[in-house]
Design an enzyme around this catalytic site. Structure first.
Site, PDB file in Angstrom:
ATOM      1  N   ASP A 165      22.089  22.420  15.653  1.00  0.00           N
ATOM      2  CA  ASP A 165      22.308  21.975  14.275  1.00  0.00           C
ATOM      3  C   ASP A 165      23.299  22.917  13.586  1.00  0.00           C
ATOM      4  OD1 ASP A 165      20.470  20.077  12.164  1.00  0.00           O
ATOM      5  OD2 ASP A 165      21.746  21.623  11.274  1.00  0.00           O
ATOM      6  N   ASN A 221      13.445  12.127  10.984  1.00  0.00           N
ATOM      7  CA  ASN A 221      13.425  11.545   9.642  1.00  0.00           C
ATOM      8  C   ASN A 221      13.890  10.098   9.697  1.00  0.00           C
ATOM      9  OD1 ASN A 221      12.602  13.883   8.194  1.00  0.00           O
ATOM     10  ND2 ASN A 221      14.656  14.737   8.436  1.00  0.00           N
ATOM     11  N   VAL A 257      21.804  11.555   8.260  1.00  0.00           N
ATOM     12  CA  VAL A 257      22.783  11.032   9.222  1.00  0.00           C
ATOM     13  C   VAL A 257      22.207   9.754   9.839  1.00  0.00           C
ATOM     14  CG1 VAL A 257      24.087  11.492  11.327  1.00  0.00           C
ATOM     15  CG2 VAL A 257      23.637  13.356   9.714  1.00  0.00           C
ATOM     16  N   HIS A 305      18.186  10.970  15.386  1.00  0.00           N
ATOM     17  CA  HIS A 305      18.188  12.330  15.927  1.00  0.00           C
ATOM     18  C   HIS A 305      16.794  12.893  15.812  1.00  0.00           C
ATOM     19  CE1 HIS A 305      19.523  12.250  11.749  1.00  0.00           C
ATOM     20  NE2 HIS A 305      18.927  13.413  11.551  1.00  0.00           N
TER      21      HIS A 305
HETATM   22  P1  5GP Z   1      18.476  14.608   8.741  1.00  0.00           P
HETATM   23  O1  5GP Z   1      18.271  15.095   7.334  1.00  0.00           O
HETATM   24  O2  5GP Z   1      19.343  13.370   8.772  1.00  0.00           O
HETATM   25  O3  5GP Z   1      17.190  14.453   9.486  1.00  0.00           O
HETATM   26  O4  5GP Z   1      19.230  15.774   9.497  1.00  0.00           O
HETATM   27  C1  5GP Z   1      20.616  15.813   9.684  1.00  0.00           C
HETATM   28  C2  5GP Z   1      20.931  17.144  10.321  1.00  0.00           C
HETATM   29  O5  5GP Z   1      22.244  17.096  10.826  1.00  0.00           O
HETATM   30  C3  5GP Z   1      20.869  18.320   9.354  1.00  0.00           C
HETATM   31  O6  5GP Z   1      19.939  19.282   9.843  1.00  0.00           O
HETATM   32  C4  5GP Z   1      22.307  18.860   9.333  1.00  0.00           C
HETATM   33  O7  5GP Z   1      22.380  20.265   9.238  1.00  0.00           O
HETATM   34  C5  5GP Z   1      22.861  18.348  10.660  1.00  0.00           C
HETATM   35  N1  5GP Z   1      24.293  18.109  10.659  1.00  0.00           N
HETATM   36  C6  5GP Z   1      25.005  17.450   9.719  1.00  0.00           C
HETATM   37  N2  5GP Z   1      26.305  17.403  10.046  1.00  0.00           N
HETATM   38  C7  5GP Z   1      26.406  18.045  11.248  1.00  0.00           C
HETATM   39  C8  5GP Z   1      27.515  18.309  12.106  1.00  0.00           C
HETATM   40  O8  5GP Z   1      28.665  17.965  11.854  1.00  0.00           O
HETATM   41  N3  5GP Z   1      27.233  18.990  13.258  1.00  0.00           N
HETATM   42  C9  5GP Z   1      25.983  19.425  13.573  1.00  0.00           C
HETATM   43  N4  5GP Z   1      25.827  20.076  14.710  1.00  0.00           N
HETATM   44  N5  5GP Z   1      24.918  19.175  12.784  1.00  0.00           N
HETATM   45  C10 5GP Z   1      25.130  18.493  11.633  1.00  0.00           C
END
Ligand code: 5GP
Length: 125
Positions: free
Chosen positions: A39, A97, A106, A110
């Site tokens: 992440d 999530n 996103v 994931h």
């Molecule tokens: P969500 O809130 O959708 O469950 O988590 C999205 C995760 O994606 C977050 O922990 C955020 O830090 C991670 N994330 C967002 N953009 C990127 C990216 O460009 N690269 C990586 N490796 N992680 C990302």
């Protein structure tokens, strides 16, 4: 911004771009069904994201439309990433999530793997 997990898959999302090689990621593991990478904004000493290679918005979408092979492959990949990182004995947390109340940001499924220290209560109180 939290996403609406009932919307159709949007091919321009950041994880789709990582899968297409348009954006870099620190890859931990890859096979036919899954990609795992660190992440970008870790919330624990070890914070890995595991994503299916197919175009699925969320766990809900994947569990409904994913093929048996994709689902088996993805679930096995999540377990393997955790095992390979030595996380089974000390323990770790999985999180996926789905939609606004969970703050999914996103719109590509994931699973978060959090590890590396005692992780405290499951939810902020
Ligand atoms: P969500 O809130 O959708 O469950 O988590 C999205 C995760 O994606 C977050 O922990 C955020 O830090 C991670 N994330 C967002 N953009 C990127 C990216 O460009 N690269 C990586 N490796 N992680 C990302």
């Amino acid at each position: 911004m939290p996403i609406d997990a009932t919307l159709p898959y949007d091919d321009s999302n950041i994880f789709a771009r990582i899968l297409r090689g348009e954006l870099p990621s620190k890859t931990v593991y890859e096979d036919d069904h899954a990609l795992a990478f660190h992440d970008i904004n870790p919330q624990a000493p070890l914070h890995i994201l595991v994503i299916p290679k197919g175009a699925y918005v969320s766990w809900d979408d994947f569990s409904e439309r994913g093929s048996d092979a994709e689902i088996t492959g993805f679930v096995r990949a999540v377990g393997r990433v955790a095992r390979d990182a030595g996380l089974v004995a000390p323990g770790y947390r999985l999180l996926a999530n789905v939609g606004p109340n969970s703050h999914q940001e996103v719109p590509h499924l994931h699973v978060h793997i959090f590890a590396g220290q005692p992780l405290g209560p499951m939810l902020v109180r």
